[in-house]
Motif scaffolding. Structure first.
Motif, short mmCIF file in Angstrom:
data_model
loop_
_atom_site.label_atom_id
_atom_site.label_comp_id
_atom_site.label_asym_id
_atom_site.label_seq_id
_atom_site.Cartn_x
_atom_site.Cartn_y
_atom_site.Cartn_z
N ASN A 111 -9.80 -3.17 5.84
CA ASN A 111 -9.00 -1.98 6.15
C ASN A 111 -9.06 -0.95 5.01
N GLU A 112 -8.98 -1.45 3.77
CA GLU A 112 -9.02 -0.54 2.63
C GLU A 112 -10.36 0.18 2.56
N LYS B 56 -10.61 2.78 5.37
CA LYS B 56 -9.81 3.96 5.09
C LYS B 56 -10.44 4.81 3.99
N SER B 57 -10.90 4.15 2.90
CA SER B 57 -11.50 4.90 1.79
C SER B 57 -12.77 5.63 2.23
N SER C 241 0.83 -1.19 0.00
CA SER C 241 0.00 0.00 0.00
C SER C 241 0.88 1.26 0.00
N LEU D 78 -3.80 -3.77 8.69
CA LEU D 78 -3.27 -4.33 7.44
C LEU D 78 -2.08 -5.20 7.80
N ARG E 97 -15.65 -5.76 -2.25
CA ARG E 97 -14.20 -5.91 -2.37
C ARG E 97 -13.88 -7.39 -2.50
N ARG F 219 1.11 4.13 -2.78
CA ARG F 219 0.80 5.50 -2.37
C ARG F 219 1.96 6.47 -2.59
#
Lengths: 353, 373
Positions: free
Chosen positions: A247-248, A251-252, A34, A343, A235, A38
């Motif tokens: 987690n993704e 966060k999003s 990640s 994560l 997902r 990023r």
């Protein structure tokens, strides 16, 4: 706390702070990967379609037509594993990425990177499998590429597939759409693929053979969408397992997610294998499982619809979206405690004892 | 899963926790020795459910964490050699040496392989006669029998291209060192169940006698942990100091005799440096002279001069001695994370800092909120 690392203010793609070279952990689907995306890739390529970092990009064409567009490379070793092979995985992997936008997958490309010395018979078998998977998933392979690399420069065969799908109108599924109060659903038993691969790769034998869950999920998604339009996020829980997927999404969407350990479907053999190796099944890869976040009101209806589909028979509501602890995933443990399910850092490592 | 689910039963755990609450009347500092236990405690959230009087401190029982920097650097030096296949348990690959870790060596082309058993390393040696296979022999008394077996089989089968980089440590000398230290104030010990499965717990009788501290042999599941804690708290409240066994389904007083025999045949006691703590007398194993030809440090004398210094910011030494909690370190979660570990306690999934980081961050941040309010 992780986000308060000094690197958040970086704008140019400096090398990552730890490793001066790529290590295997950068491909693990966890924090290292990640960060790589990023800080190395995104700053140089940022645009509106890329920004949500969904499983597939959603592209708006003329007259409100939206397509889903995604690519994936397959480097699994061994090429054949219990429950599947790299050929069908390469089809279903990209089909699933497209399906996570609610799209109907339509077209695929096929890029084959072949290692010198790969037996023709093996290639034939894998290609047959690739073609029949495409037929089963109702996608057409419309373009392709073939390359050969020197002996020792590849694991026999790598495949890249890119896919295009069409998103029906009135569907708004995106990683950033989760709302506090929403329900979190997982489509079936977790960790099957990762432990199936590990058991063959490492020569581990268990009483019950663990079989990969490789499968195309677009019809399951269709079934879910027929039950309700209020599916907010989907997902594909591949590398990094449901831990990375949740987690993704947390966060999003800038929300928290809490789930109950006891509600997560898990096969006894996978659980046993994870216990033996000291691994957490939440971090283990799947190839035919999704996590969905839906409006709480419609969650039961969606779940009933999922149960009617062969790939959703073990689906379960495992938790909820909260306004508390945004960006963080918590699990409630069997004894009434709680823990952070972060994560994964890098590669999953078996524990010493 | 049989023998696992029963010991993770929420209701049963809660019952024992209620008993602990009824029994405890004043603060006690209790150390769980083994990193696997620390992990279980944090992973199940058991620490959040304990009465405030009980302060659990985490002991030095993570074999990955206490492996000295010097041996990591030696491992890295060996793994970098083109004619060596370096084999190790998985979690050692992430432990940082002075400059890099074994993952980096692998990325630079070194042949570093994860194995699940030292016997797998032996197999690799047989399959690759043109290379020398070095196995990183780390761990407590738990892994010592299997590691000893690998060396013994190498000798019996005449496999000469196999060597072991030995960094074995033993528990009782470490507990003694903690008890001798004026800074460490631990009221009771929860002994490592797996170590006791091999070694028994007779060795603790004299410790208990001399230092008047309770020692309770503990298992690894929430019910095991809660029961052992209850037994320990009862002893403390009643002013007793005895060795008790709360893991009888696996541990007997004398341990596993054949396993001990093979350890004694292959290994002998030696002084050993513990990362972050220092040298503890007679706290390690090295190969007996009869097996010296399999000692990687003797076979590759060029690594003998490697002697790095440990960095100063990391307090893993204090964490391992139970003097500090991971979140009391200024680097915790900031400069020091599992992706960029400064100390070994952040590296292994058994390390206290890693356990805090993975599972405990939310609980810690809630606690901090309470304090600031």
């Amino acid at each position: 706390m992780t986000d308060s690392l000094n690197i958040t203010s970086w704008t140019c793609p400096l090398p990552l702070q730890n490793y001066p070279t790529i290590v295997m952990g950068h491909g693990s689907g966890g924090k290292m990967m990640s960060d790589l995306i990023r800080y190395m890739f995104l700053p140089l390529m940022e645009n509106e379609a890329l920004a949500p970092l969904g499983d597939a990009a959603v592209l708006e064409l003329d007259k409100g037509t939206r397509i889903a567009f995604s690519t994936d490379s397959f480097v699994v070793n061994p090429l054949f594993f219990p429950g599947g092979n790299i050929g069908e995985l390469a089809v279903y992997g990209t089909v699933n990425d497209l399906a996570m936008t609610g799209a109907q997958p339509l077209f695929l490309s096929a890029g084959f990177i072949l290692e010198e010395g790969l037996p023709m018979e093996t290639l034939g078998e894998l290609t047959t499998s690739f073609a029949s998977a495409a037929e089963k998933a109702h996608v057409q392979v419309v373009t392709g590429d073939t390359k050969v690399v020197n002996k020792g420069h590849g694991d026999g065969l790598y495949i890249n597939t890119t896919g295009i799908g069409l998103i029906p109108p009135e569907i708004a599924i995106a990683p950033g759409n989760a709302q506090p109060g929403d329900a979190v659903i997982v489509s079936g038993t977790i960790g099957d693929h990762g432990m199936a691969i590990m058991s063959v790769r490492e020569g581990l034998e268990f009483e019950t053979q663990i079989v990969s869950d490789t499968a195309p999920l677009h019809e399951l998604v269709e079934t879910m969408l027929a039950a309700s339009n209020e599916i907010h996020c989907l997902r594909d829980a591949t590398r990094g397992g449901i831990a990375a997927a949740l987690n993704e999404l947390a966060k999003s969407s800038r929300v928290g997610i809490t789930f109950e350990e006891g509600l997560v479907p898990l096969r006894p053999a996978v659980k046993a294998a994870c216990e033996m190796l000291g691994m957490d099944p939440y971090y283990v890869a799947n190839e035919g499982k999704l996590v969905a976040i839906t409006n709480r009101e419609v969650a039961e209806e969606v779940l009933v619809a999922m149960h009617s589909h062969p790939l959703g028979q073990d689906a379960a509501i495992i938790g909820e979206v909260t306004a508390d602890h945004p960006g963080m995933v918590l699990s409630k443990t069997g004894i009434g405690g709680s823990r952070v399910v972060d994560l994964p850092a890098g590669e999953l490592l078996p524990r010493i004892c | 899963m049989k023998y696992l689910d029963e010991y993770r039963d929420g209701e049963l755990t809660k019952k024992v926790l209620v008993e602990i609450e009824k029994t405890v009347t004043r603060p006690w500092k209790i150390m769980e020795v083994c990193g696997g236990q620390t992990h279980s405690i944090i992973k199940s959230g058991l620490d959040q459910l304990l009465p405030p009087e009980i302060d659990l401190v985490h002991g030095p029982g993570c074999p990955v964490c206490v492996t000295p920097l010097e041996l990591i650097d030696k491992a890295i030096a060996l793994a970098s050699q083109p004619d060596i296949i370096f084999t190790s348990y998985g979690d050692m690959l992430r432990v940082p040496g002075s400059e890099r870790d074994l993952f980096s060596v692998k990325a630079a082309g070194g042949d570093v392989r994860i194995v699940y058993s030292p016997l797998d390393a032996l197999k690799i040696a047989q399959d690759n006669p043109e290379k020398t296979v070095v196995f990183f022999g780390i761990g407590f008394e738990t892994t010592a029998p299997a590691n000893a077996m690998a060396v013994m089989q190498a000798k019996n089968q005449g496999i000469e291209n196999f060597a072991m980089l030995v960094s074995h440590v033993t528990v009782p000398p470490a507990i003694t060192a903690l008890l001798e230290s004026p800074d460490v104030q631990v009221n009771g010990f929860l002994a490592a169940g797996h170590v006791c499965t091999v070694m028994g717990y007779w060795e603790y009788e004299q410790l208990v006698e001399k230092y008047k501290v309770p020692v309770v042999v503990m298992g690894f599941e929430p019910v095991d942990i809660a029961r052992a804690l209850l037994m320990c708290v009862k002893q403390l409240e009643e002013g007793r100091a005895e060795v008790e066994n709360a893991y009888a389904r696996s541990v007997n007083p004398d341990g596993n005799q054949p396993a001990q025999d093979i350890i004694n045949q292959v290994f002998k006691h030696t002084d050993r440096a513990w990362r972050g703590i220092g040298v503890i007398p007679k706290s390690g194993y090295q190969l007996q002279d009869a097996y010296a030809q399999y000692d990687a440090e003797l076979r590759f004398p060029e690594i003998q001069t490697i002697a790095p210094q440990e960095p100063s910011v990391c307090i893993s030494g204090l964490v391992l001695q139970g003097l500090k909690k991971p979140n009391e370190c200024t680097a915790f979660g900031v400069q020091c994370t599992p992706e960029n570990p400064l100390g070994a306690t952040m590296v292994s999934s058994e390390g206290a800092c890693a356990a805090y980081y993975q599972y405990g961050r939310y609980a810690i941040s809630l606690e901090e909120d309470k304090i600031t309010r």
